[in-house]
Design a protein around this motif. Structure first.
Motif, short mmCIF file in Angstrom:
data_model
loop_
_atom_site.label_atom_id
_atom_site.label_comp_id
_atom_site.label_asym_id
_atom_site.label_seq_id
_atom_site.Cartn_x
_atom_site.Cartn_y
_atom_site.Cartn_z
N LEU A 29 -9.79 44.66 -22.07
CA LEU A 29 -10.01 45.18 -23.42
C LEU A 29 -11.46 45.62 -23.60
O LEU A 29 -12.19 45.08 -24.42
CB LEU A 29 -9.61 44.13 -24.45
CG LEU A 29 -8.15 43.66 -24.37
CD1 LEU A 29 -7.91 42.47 -25.29
CD2 LEU A 29 -7.21 44.79 -24.73
N CYS A 31 -8.73 43.57 -36.60
CA CYS A 31 -7.89 44.01 -35.49
C CYS A 31 -6.50 43.42 -35.70
O CYS A 31 -6.37 42.22 -35.95
CB CYS A 31 -8.49 43.51 -34.19
SG CYS A 31 -7.46 43.82 -32.75
N ASN A 33 -16.50 38.03 -28.27
CA ASN A 33 -17.09 38.97 -29.23
C ASN A 33 -17.39 38.32 -30.57
O ASN A 33 -17.57 39.01 -31.57
CB ASN A 33 -16.15 40.17 -29.40
CG ASN A 33 -16.19 41.08 -28.19
OD1 ASN A 33 -17.05 41.93 -28.08
ND2 ASN A 33 -15.27 40.87 -27.26
N ILE A 50 -6.34 38.15 -25.52
CA ILE A 50 -6.85 38.54 -26.86
C ILE A 50 -7.76 37.45 -27.42
O ILE A 50 -8.84 37.73 -27.95
CB ILE A 50 -5.68 38.82 -27.82
CG1 ILE A 50 -5.08 40.20 -27.54
CG2 ILE A 50 -6.09 38.73 -29.28
CD1 ILE A 50 -5.94 41.37 -28.00
N PHE A 85 -12.82 46.63 -27.13
CA PHE A 85 -12.82 45.64 -28.21
C PHE A 85 -14.14 45.73 -28.98
O PHE A 85 -15.20 45.78 -28.38
CB PHE A 85 -12.64 44.24 -27.63
CG PHE A 85 -12.01 43.27 -28.56
CD1 PHE A 85 -10.64 43.24 -28.71
CD2 PHE A 85 -12.77 42.37 -29.28
CE1 PHE A 85 -10.03 42.34 -29.56
CE2 PHE A 85 -12.19 41.46 -30.14
CZ PHE A 85 -10.81 41.44 -30.27
N THR A 139 -11.08 37.31 -25.51
CA THR A 139 -11.87 38.49 -25.86
C THR A 139 -12.47 38.34 -27.25
O THR A 139 -13.63 38.68 -27.47
CB THR A 139 -11.02 39.77 -25.76
OG1 THR A 139 -10.49 39.87 -24.44
CG2 THR A 139 -11.84 41.01 -26.06
N ALA A 140 -11.69 37.80 -28.18
CA ALA A 140 -12.20 37.55 -29.53
C ALA A 140 -13.35 36.56 -29.50
O ALA A 140 -14.38 36.76 -30.17
CB ALA A 140 -11.07 37.05 -30.43
N THR A 148 -2.98 43.13 -33.65
CA THR A 148 -2.18 43.39 -32.46
C THR A 148 -0.71 43.39 -32.89
O THR A 148 -0.33 42.72 -33.84
CB THR A 148 -2.39 42.32 -31.37
OG1 THR A 148 -1.82 41.08 -31.79
CG2 THR A 148 -3.86 42.16 -31.05
N VAL A 200 -9.12 38.82 -36.22
CA VAL A 200 -8.04 39.34 -35.37
C VAL A 200 -6.75 38.69 -35.87
O VAL A 200 -6.68 37.46 -35.99
CB VAL A 200 -8.26 39.00 -33.88
CG1 VAL A 200 -7.02 39.36 -33.07
CG2 VAL A 200 -9.48 39.73 -33.35
#
Length: 121
Positions: free
Chosen positions: A40, A4, A86, A79, A43, A82-83, A6, A49
């Motif tokens: 997100l 990913c 996940n 971000i 995602f 969220t990373a 950004t 990332v």
């Protein structure tokens, strides 16, 4: 690798996408209609990332400090969290030399973005 990026439509992001063309790239950028400050839900499980997204115009940061902080600091936090949720193993933050002398809103926002990432080594 699933990567990913950004800020994928910025100068570095565009060049990085070309360099990493052999990998599966998932670009995130306001120009693509994706705001890193929003939820997100889309995602995916990524191997890495690379977080380049930021508002970088110093003059604009002085005129709109809330927007700068919201994007550069809170967006980074969104971000990163969220990373983590996940199970992304590699998170790379593009920072700025301005963090060594944070005398404006842009530099201050990048300084705090770094601090947030340092908390989650």
């Amino acid at each position: 690798m699933n990567i990913c990026i950004t800020g994928s439509e910025g100068f570095i992001g565009k060049h990085l996408q070309r360099k990493l063309a052999a990998h599966n790239i998932y670009p995130i950028d306001l120009k693509r209609g994706i705001d890193i400050r929003k939820k997100l839900d889309y995602f995916r499980p990524f191997d890495a990332v690379i977080h380049l997204a930021a508002l970088t115009d110093i003059r604009e940061s002085e005129l709109n400090p809330h927007e700068t902080h919201s994007t550069n600091t809170e967006g980074t936090k969104k971000i990163l969290y969220t990373a983590i949720q996940n199970n992304v193993k590699r998170f790379i933050l593009a920072s700025s030399a301005a963090v060594y002398n944070p005398i404006n809103h842009y530099a201050n926002s990048k300084f705090w973005a770094e601090k947030i990432c340092e908390e989650y080594k």
